[in-house]
Design a protein around this motif. Structure first.
Motif, PDB file in Angstrom:
ATOM      1  N   GLY A 124     -11.684  -4.446   3.457  1.00 37.39           N
ATOM      2  CA  GLY A 124     -10.298  -4.724   3.823  1.00 37.39           C
ATOM      3  C   GLY A 124      -9.382  -4.683   2.615  1.00 37.39           C
ATOM      4  N   ILE A 125      -9.836  -5.237   1.497  1.00 39.96           N
ATOM      5  CA  ILE A 125      -9.037  -5.194   0.263  1.00 39.96           C
ATOM      6  C   ILE A 125      -8.846  -3.753  -0.197  1.00 39.96           C
ATOM      7  N   PHE A 126      -9.928  -2.975  -0.139  1.00 38.61           N
ATOM      8  CA  PHE A 126      -9.815  -1.556  -0.512  1.00 38.61           C
ATOM      9  C   PHE A 126      -8.836  -0.824   0.398  1.00 38.61           C
ATOM     10  N   GLY A 127      -8.906  -1.101   1.704  1.00 38.83           N
ATOM     11  CA  GLY A 127      -7.993  -0.455   2.640  1.00 38.83           C
ATOM     12  C   GLY A 127      -6.542  -0.805   2.364  1.00 38.83           C
ATOM     13  N   GLY A 128      -6.267  -2.066   2.037  1.00 43.98           N
ATOM     14  CA  GLY A 128      -4.903  -2.465   1.711  1.00 43.98           C
ATOM     15  C   GLY A 128      -4.389  -1.804   0.442  1.00 43.98           C
ATOM     16  N   LEU A 129      -5.243  -1.741  -0.580  1.00 46.49           N
ATOM     17  CA  LEU A 129      -4.848  -1.093  -1.834  1.00 46.49           C
ATOM     18  C   LEU A 129      -4.615   0.402  -1.627  1.00 46.49           C
ATOM     19  N   TRP A 130      -5.514   1.042  -0.873  1.00 52.37           N
ATOM     20  CA  TRP A 130      -5.353   2.470  -0.591  1.00 52.37           C
ATOM     21  C   TRP A 130      -4.076   2.718   0.207  1.00 52.37           C
ATOM     22  N   GLY A 131      -3.814   1.872   1.201  1.00 53.67           N
ATOM     23  CA  GLY A 131      -2.617   2.048   2.011  1.00 53.67           C
ATOM     24  C   GLY A 131      -1.349   1.946   1.187  1.00 53.67           C
ATOM     25  N   ALA A 132      -1.261   0.913   0.352  1.00 48.52           N
ATOM     26  CA  ALA A 132      -0.068   0.737  -0.482  1.00 48.52           C
ATOM     27  C   ALA A 132       0.080   1.883  -1.478  1.00 48.52           C
ATOM     28  N   PHE A 133      -1.045   2.301  -2.080  1.00 46.65           N
ATOM     29  CA  PHE A 133      -1.000   3.422  -3.022  1.00 46.65           C
ATOM     30  C   PHE A 133      -0.571   4.702  -2.334  1.00 46.65           C
ATOM     31  N   PHE A 134      -1.103   4.966  -1.148  1.00 49.84           N
ATOM     32  CA  PHE A 134      -0.764   6.193  -0.440  1.00 49.84           C
ATOM     33  C   PHE A 134       0.718   6.213  -0.055  1.00 49.84           C
ATOM     34  N   SER A 193      -6.672  -6.059   5.098  1.00 47.60           N
ATOM     35  CA  SER A 193      -5.954  -4.882   4.603  1.00 47.60           C
ATOM     36  C   SER A 193      -4.446  -5.046   4.783  1.00 47.60           C
ATOM     37  N   LYS A 194      -4.020  -5.635   5.900  1.00 43.48           N
ATOM     38  CA  LYS A 194      -2.581  -5.836   6.120  1.00 43.48           C
ATOM     39  C   LYS A 194      -2.016  -6.834   5.119  1.00 43.48           C
ATOM     40  N   TRP A 195      -2.726  -7.929   4.876  1.00 42.64           N
ATOM     41  CA  TRP A 195      -2.242  -8.919   3.909  1.00 42.64           C
ATOM     42  C   TRP A 195      -2.111  -8.310   2.517  1.00 42.64           C
ATOM     43  N   VAL A 196      -3.142  -7.568   2.096  1.00 43.65           N
ATOM     44  CA  VAL A 196      -3.112  -6.979   0.753  1.00 43.65           C
ATOM     45  C   VAL A 196      -1.987  -5.946   0.654  1.00 43.65           C
ATOM     46  N   ALA A 197      -1.871  -5.079   1.660  1.00 43.35           N
ATOM     47  CA  ALA A 197      -0.829  -4.051   1.626  1.00 43.35           C
ATOM     48  C   ALA A 197       0.566  -4.671   1.694  1.00 43.35           C
ATOM     49  N   ASP A 198       0.749  -5.701   2.531  1.00 44.79           N
ATOM     50  CA  ASP A 198       2.054  -6.363   2.627  1.00 44.79           C
ATOM     51  C   ASP A 198       2.439  -7.061   1.333  1.00 44.79           C
ATOM     52  N   ALA A 199       1.433  -7.522   0.590  1.00 43.43           N
ATOM     53  CA  ALA A 199       1.726  -8.180  -0.692  1.00 43.43           C
ATOM     54  C   ALA A 199       2.293  -7.192  -1.703  1.00 43.43           C
ATOM     55  N   ILE A 200       1.947  -5.900  -1.536  1.00 37.47           N
ATOM     56  CA  ILE A 200       2.436  -4.875  -2.462  1.00 37.47           C
ATOM     57  C   ILE A 200       3.719  -4.243  -1.958  1.00 37.47           C
ATOM     58  N   GLY A 201       3.796  -3.992  -0.664  1.00 39.31           N
ATOM     59  CA  GLY A 201       4.992  -3.398  -0.063  1.00 39.31           C
ATOM     60  C   GLY A 201       5.026  -3.705   1.414  1.00 39.31           C
ATOM     61  N   ARG A 202       6.186  -4.082   1.937  1.00 40.14           N
ATOM     62  CA  ARG A 202       6.287  -4.558   3.313  1.00 40.14           C
ATOM     63  C   ARG A 202       6.249  -3.437   4.339  1.00 40.14           C
TER      64      ARG A 202
END
Length: 703
Positions: A385-395, A604-613
């Motif tokens: 899930g953490i990897f998915g959030g980081l990948w999502g925000a990076f993408f 993944s949603k929490w991690v991605a939201d922490a980087i960009g909403r």
């Protein structure tokens, strides 16, 4: 009349249009109205109008009858008036109800009007399911065409060609009826020259497919490019984009979607299938006056069509309904929920009847797992899930930066050259690697697979000890050379998919993001799953494994890790939660894996939201400058109403139209000297009592 729940750009009603309240003795409707001109914002040339307002008494302009062509309609790139559209439909329904008591024919007309919505949903489901089946069959055949051809019939793909072959199960892909291009041209398939020829033909076919796709889009239907979901969200919020859901867009998008998927580009067909289904819904709306003449009613149909699109894309009817509710719809009454479910059901049934993959399944990567998961496995699931959030925000950040560069530099003037270069790079890098050469759907199916006794894939080349095999259940085994080779190839495929998808999504060809995102997560999940499996096999006496993973037991399912990773990466990019879990559950058919999917999706949603909403679709809406008000977004405004109300002190009086005391010349003067999108209608200048609102465009047409 008290308009509860009204806000700028939307209208929430407490009742459906079949249950309209009769207001006895009401002679006029009151509504809010915007008396300010629209702000001149830099939004890609789009102007919007979010005015309120409804027609008043019979002396006002009667939008129900439309005495003049064009009155009550909207210009391109404008926002619909939700209040007026709901009022028009309420008046229409009230008139039909009153007339139904006069004659039998009127009663039958009333009954047909009530069931027209269900008939429309049936037609949308049948058409969307049929087109999805056609796209699946065509894309599967053209993807295999890059590697060879079937001698028994050129219209057969590789799998169908070998169905009647007498080859063994392990050699089922090497049947004599299927010939690679080197075998067909040179007479043999071995050697360096045969490999180079197959390599060359693969790249040539990929370039032909992608170039044909981009030329068709550029020449016939520019709106057929991309995913379509950002624009669908904007249209469902009330924005008008003429031609985006038209017949030419439907035809070209269907053809070019097959070409784009077959070219091997890092894209999927799931997002564009939502656009295709919405085109079907919009075109079929013209068969019914109830939906043809009312933009708000049409958007209810488009919400249901979006659900049907996801239903045929993933074989997940319930997930499609939830996706429409959670991700794309702006106005979603309960009645639309029922009709969305019906449309998704009909679409899934139609696709199942076509059976495009020949396995009685709706999708290529349907899998079933039989081993339960252990509580301690939540740790690697959360890591995915953490990897998915980081990948999502990076993408999202990388893709938006590239798309902005495309829009603001000369790169955007050469879409054909961009598609050519990206396709060439993708094909050249993909062919040497077995896992990037195959279609992305087949890759996901391979990664989701739980290795059995008869599996001949490299991922299943374990060191077998048949003395410990119990029936069909295989214990955790030591990885063989094939597994280690596959791990290196998957690691290289992961790097390629991560970066090439950034440049692919947003090109001038139909391109979905669901499948590439799932592929990235599935590769990462499979790598992690095999690592945990081998760790448990060689160190089963460790404290973390001793309680539940003894020697000779089947503890770890790497395919489950791939599925959880796919859900995590898709959630990180799109920020879907509930609908994502339901879609993945419907793909696997296993209730017991909902908790791992929920844990990965939320992480993944929490991690991605922490980087960009913003999710990827909201980011593209903002990039393109569409006037979309996100209902889930929170705004912190400190401005008071008195600071924006007009007129302020020392300001001239408001520009209004009086109900009875103005001449045509007076109205022409107001229209000529002002630039407002509409004008409030009041009883008189002394009274200033609001009785309605009239659009500038309707005044010009009427005059």
């Amino acid at each position: 009349m008290d308009q509860k729940g009204y806000r700028r750009g939307s209208f929430q009603s407490a009742t459906s249009d079949e249950d309209m309240l009769e207001i006895a003795g009401a002679s006029m409707d009151f509504s809010m109205a915007d008396d300010d001109p629209p702000l001149d914002r830099e939004m890609g040339g789009f102007s919007s109008y979010n005015g309120g307002g409804m027609n008043g008494t019979s002396t006002m302009m009667d939008f129900l009858e439309e005495p003049l062509p064009g009155v009550g309609t909207y210009e391109d790139f404008n926002t619909i008036d939700w209040v007026r559209e709901k009022s028009r439909d309420r008046d229409r329904h009230r008139e039909i109800t009153n007339r139904s008591k006069e004659s039998t024919w009127a009663l039958l007309h009333s009954v047909s009007d009530a069931f027209s919505g269900w008939l429309l949903m049936l037609l949308i489901g049948l058409l969307a399911g049929s087109l999805a089946g056609l796209i699946d069959i065509s894309a599967h055949w053209m993807t295999d065409l890059k590697e060879g051809v079937c001698l028994a019939g050129f219209w057969f793909n590789h799998e169908h060609c070998c169905w009647k072959s007498n080859t063994t199960f392990t050699d089922r892909d090497k049947c004599p009826e299927w010939k690679s291009w080197s075998q067909l041209i040179l007479g043999h398939g071995e050697g360096a020259f045969a490999y180079i020829l197959n390599y060359f033909m693969y790249v040539i076919w990929a370039l032909m497919f992608s170039l044909l796709a981009v030329l068709l889009v550029k020449g016939f239907a520019p709106y057929a490019c991309g995913s379509g979901i950002p624009e669908i969200k904007t249209i469902l919020s009330g924005f008008i984009i003429r031609g985006y859901l038209g017949k030419w867009t439907l035809v070209i998008k269907t053809i070019t979607l097959v070409l784009a998927v077959s070219s091997g580009l890092s894209l999927g067909k799931e997002g564009p299938l939502v656009h295709v289904a919405c085109c079907c819904g919009n075109i079929l709306c013209h068969l019914f006056t109830k939906y043809r003449k009312n933009e708000a009613k049409r958007r209810e149909v488009l919400s249901a069509a979006a659900a049907a699109g996801v239903s045929v894309a993933f074989g997940a009817p319930i997930g499609g309904v939830l996706f429409s509710l959670e991700e794309v719809s702006y106005y979603f009454p309960l009645k639309t929920l029922w009709r969305s479910f019906f449309a998704a059901l009909v679409a899934a049934f139609t696709l199942r009847s076509i059976n495009p993959f020949g396995n009685s399944r709706l999708v290529l990567f349907y899998v079933e797992f039989h081993m339960p998961w252990h509580l301690l496995e939540l740790v690697p699931f959360i890591l995915l899930g953490i990897f998915g959030g980081l990948w999502g925000a990076f993408f999202i950040r990388s893709n938006i930066a590239w798309c902005r560069r495309r829009k603001t530099t000369r790169l955007g003037k050469y879409p054909v050259l961009e598609v050519f270069v990206v396709t060439a790079i993708t094909a050249i890098l993909a062919f040497p690697n077995e896992y990037t050469r195959m279609s992305t759907s087949e890759l996901i199916s391979e990664l989701f697979n739980d290795c059995g006794i008869l599996d001949s894939s490299q991922l299943c080349e374990y060191v077998n000890d048949f003395n410990s095999t119990k029936g069909d259940d295989l214990p955790d085994r030591a990885a063989g050379p094939g597994v280690y080779t596959a791990m290196w190839q998957l690691a290289l495929a992961l790097i390629m998919k991560v970066f090439i998808t950034i440049f692919t999504f947003g090109m001038k060809v139909p391109s979905g993001l669901f499948i590439p995102s799932m592929a990235v997560g599935a590769i990462a999940g499979r790598l992690l799953g095999v690592a945990v499996e081998q760790l448990a096999f060689y160190h089963h006496d460790w404290a973390i494994f001793s309680g539940w993973c003894s020697q000779g037991a089947d503890c770890i399912t790497p395919g489950l890790y791939a599925m959880v990773g796919a859900a995590a990466c898709l959630g990180g990019v799109t920020r879907m939660t509930v609908s994502l879990v339901v879609i993945m559950f419907e793909l696997t058919g296993g209730l017991e894996y909902i908790v791992p999917l929920m844990a990965a999706a939320m992480t993944s949603k929490w991690v991605a939201d922490a980087i960009g909403r913003e999710g990827i679709y909201d980011a593209h809406i903002r990039l393109n400058g569409y006037p979309f008000l996100e209902a889930k977004e929170e705004f912190s405004h400190k401005t008071r109403a008195m600071d924006v109300m007009r007129p302020r002190k020392n300001d001239p009086p408001l520009t209004v139209i009086t109900q009875d005391s103005m001449t045509v010349e007076d109205v022409e003067t107001i229209v000529t000297k002002t630039t407002y999108s509409g004008y409030p209608v009041v009883v008189s200048r002394a009274s200033q009592r609001l009785v309605g609102f009239v659009l500038r465009r309707d005044l010009i047409i009427s005059i």
